[in-house]
Design a protein around this motif. Structure first.
Motif, mmCIF file in Angstrom:
data_model
loop_
_atom_site.group_PDB
_atom_site.id
_atom_site.type_symbol
_atom_site.label_atom_id
_atom_site.label_comp_id
_atom_site.label_asym_id
_atom_site.label_seq_id
_atom_site.Cartn_x
_atom_site.Cartn_y
_atom_site.Cartn_z
ATOM 1 N N PHE A 111 -0.996 -2.403 10.546
ATOM 2 C CA PHE A 111 -0.073 -1.637 11.366
ATOM 3 C C PHE A 111 0.987 -2.605 11.864
ATOM 4 C CE2 PHE A 111 1.532 1.947 13.098
ATOM 5 C CZ PHE A 111 0.961 2.540 14.214
ATOM 6 N N GLY A 112 2.262 -2.269 11.696
ATOM 7 C CA GLY A 112 3.323 -3.177 12.051
ATOM 8 C C GLY A 112 3.387 -3.491 13.542
ATOM 9 N N GLU A 113 4.007 -4.607 13.843
ATOM 10 C CA GLU A 113 4.116 -5.025 15.238
ATOM 11 C C GLU A 113 4.876 -4.008 16.080
ATOM 12 O OE1 GLU A 113 1.880 -8.548 15.066
ATOM 13 O OE2 GLU A 113 2.769 -7.505 16.780
ATOM 14 N N ALA A 114 5.883 -3.381 15.479
ATOM 15 C CA ALA A 114 6.681 -2.387 16.205
ATOM 16 C C ALA A 114 6.096 -0.989 16.071
ATOM 17 C CB ALA A 114 8.118 -2.399 15.691
ATOM 18 N N LYS A 115 4.975 -0.865 15.386
ATOM 19 C CA LYS A 115 4.312 0.425 15.156
ATOM 20 C C LYS A 115 5.238 1.424 14.480
ATOM 21 C CE LYS A 115 1.127 1.814 18.030
ATOM 22 N NZ LYS A 115 0.394 2.306 19.218
ATOM 23 N N LYS A 116 6.063 0.913 13.564
ATOM 24 C CA LYS A 116 6.933 1.798 12.794
ATOM 25 C C LYS A 116 6.597 1.766 11.313
ATOM 26 C CE LYS A 116 11.023 1.829 15.778
ATOM 27 N NZ LYS A 116 12.482 1.581 15.837
ATOM 28 N N ASN A 117 5.626 0.943 10.940
ATOM 29 C CA ASN A 117 5.259 0.893 9.536
ATOM 30 C C ASN A 117 3.809 0.475 9.390
ATOM 31 O OD1 ASN A 117 5.213 -2.196 9.211
ATOM 32 N ND2 ASN A 117 7.239 -1.788 10.051
ATOM 33 N N SER A 118 3.282 0.785 8.233
ATOM 34 C CA SER A 118 1.896 0.456 7.937
ATOM 35 C C SER A 118 1.776 0.201 6.439
ATOM 36 C CB SER A 118 0.967 1.596 8.351
ATOM 37 O OG SER A 118 -0.384 1.288 8.081
ATOM 38 N N SER A 119 0.755 -0.521 6.061
ATOM 39 C CA SER A 119 0.541 -0.774 4.634
ATOM 40 C C SER A 119 -0.943 -0.725 4.302
ATOM 41 C CB SER A 119 1.122 -2.137 4.226
ATOM 42 O OG SER A 119 0.452 -3.187 4.875
ATOM 43 N N LEU A 120 -1.193 -0.395 3.065
ATOM 44 C CA LEU A 120 -2.546 -0.437 2.495
ATOM 45 C C LEU A 120 -2.489 -1.329 1.270
ATOM 46 C CD1 LEU A 120 -5.388 0.410 1.563
ATOM 47 C CD2 LEU A 120 -4.397 2.593 0.820
ATOM 48 N N HIS A 121 -3.298 -2.358 1.258
ATOM 49 C CA HIS A 121 -3.324 -3.308 0.148
ATOM 50 C C HIS A 121 -4.706 -3.288 -0.488
ATOM 51 C CE1 HIS A 121 -2.286 -6.974 -2.087
ATOM 52 N NE2 HIS A 121 -3.508 -7.379 -1.817
ATOM 53 N N ILE A 122 -4.736 -3.154 -1.800
ATOM 54 C CA ILE A 122 -6.003 -3.220 -2.527
ATOM 55 C C ILE A 122 -6.007 -4.478 -3.384
ATOM 56 C CG2 ILE A 122 -7.562 -2.082 -4.153
ATOM 57 C CD1 ILE A 122 -6.345 0.579 -3.373
ATOM 58 N N THR A 123 -6.997 -5.279 -3.221
ATOM 59 C CA THR A 123 -7.135 -6.516 -3.989
ATOM 60 C C THR A 123 -7.964 -6.245 -5.246
ATOM 61 O OG1 THR A 123 -7.094 -7.799 -1.943
ATOM 62 C CG2 THR A 123 -7.957 -8.897 -3.897
ATOM 63 N N ALA A 124 -7.476 -6.769 -6.372
ATOM 64 C CA ALA A 124 -8.216 -6.664 -7.633
ATOM 65 C C ALA A 124 -8.654 -5.229 -7.913
ATOM 66 C CB ALA A 124 -9.411 -7.608 -7.622
ATOM 67 N N THR A 125 -7.688 -4.385 -8.220
ATOM 68 C CA THR A 125 -7.964 -2.959 -8.404
ATOM 69 C C THR A 125 -9.033 -2.721 -9.468
ATOM 70 O OG1 THR A 125 -6.134 -2.825 -9.973
ATOM 71 C CG2 THR A 125 -5.692 -2.164 -7.676
ATOM 72 N N GLN A 126 -9.742 -1.621 -9.268
ATOM 73 C CA GLN A 126 -10.745 -1.157 -10.221
ATOM 74 C C GLN A 126 -10.405 0.281 -10.595
ATOM 75 O OE1 GLN A 126 -14.508 -1.662 -8.214
ATOM 76 N NE2 GLN A 126 -14.288 -3.890 -8.100
ATOM 77 N N THR A 127 -10.991 0.757 -11.673
ATOM 78 C CA THR A 127 -10.686 2.132 -12.107
ATOM 79 C C THR A 127 -11.126 3.155 -11.055
ATOM 80 O OG1 THR A 127 -12.755 2.177 -13.351
ATOM 81 C CG2 THR A 127 -10.747 1.598 -14.572
#
Lengths: 112, 114
Positions: free
Chosen positions: A65-81
């Protein structure tokens, strides 16, 4: 209501590559939730972020969650099917806190 | 998910006919929601309920009505179905209005209006 924009709309990755989807708002969000929907399935709740700068992990998934609470991200490491599906962010900062407004989602395809 | 069921799962209906979709929960959650999902639009809120007989409109409520006479049931009615209402309809439940524990979605109803 509150508008959250998600990018990219589609993402194709080779199995084993990383993946990130972003959720952006022009105004400050109270909190953000993330959902996953498998093809032909229904959305499933993954996590909620509330605090500025918050980072949470679920195995290979990292949510920020961004510091300004205006953005967010989801990161997946080493994707699988098994990661295939559409990932949605959602916020309830709009008029009437009883309702979630969903982004349009990022559809992830994983090439084996 | 266990605790929430939608019926029917699939329905084909003719333009101009009324249609009722049912959402049934066994979790005793106060909040219930109807969303529609269309390609390019994501999930859009139609109506929601914050208690028995307490309902309110969402973003795309035109042409839809709802009723909640019991905690466990939330009905969505298309008063006179149109082709633009062809969609996948999801019901969701939440223990808290602000959704701290997230929404639990039903398996969906695929509605086709011909």
């Amino acid at each position: 209501g509150q508008q959250v924009m998600q990018i990219p709309q589609y993402q194709h990755v080779q199995e084993g590559e990383d993946f990130t989807t972003y959720c952006n708002s022009s105004t400050t969000l109270s909190n953000i939730q993330w959902y996953k929907q498998r093809p032909g399935g229904h959305p499933v709740f993954l996590i909620q972020l509330v605090k500025s700068g918050e980072v949470k992990k679920q195995k290979r998934l990292t949510f920020q969650f961004g510091e300004a609470k205006k953005n967010s991200s989801l990161h997946i490491t080493a994707t699988q099917t098994t990661d295939v599906g559409t990932y949605f962010c959602a916020d309830n900062s709009g008029a009437g806190s009883y309702q979630l407004t969903f982004g349009k989602g990022t559809k992830l395809s994983v090439i084996p | 998910d266990a605790g929430i069921t939608q019926s029917p799962r699939h329905k084909v209906t003719e333009t101009g006919t009324p249609v009722t979709l049912r959402c049934h929960q066994t979790e005793n959650h106060r909040y219930m929601y109807w969303y529609r999902q269309d390609p390019g639009h994501g999930l859009r809120l139609i109506h929601y309920s914050y208690g028995v007989k307490d309902t309110d409109k969402g973003e795309v409520s035109d042409g839809y009505s709802v009723s909640r006479s019991k905690t466990e049931d939330f009905l969505l009615t298309l008063e006179s179905a149109t082709s633009s209402q062809t969609s996948v309809y999801f019901c969701a439940i939440s223990e808290f209005g602000t959704g701290e524990t997230g929404y639990t979605f039903g398996s969906g109803t695929r509605l086709t209006v011909v």
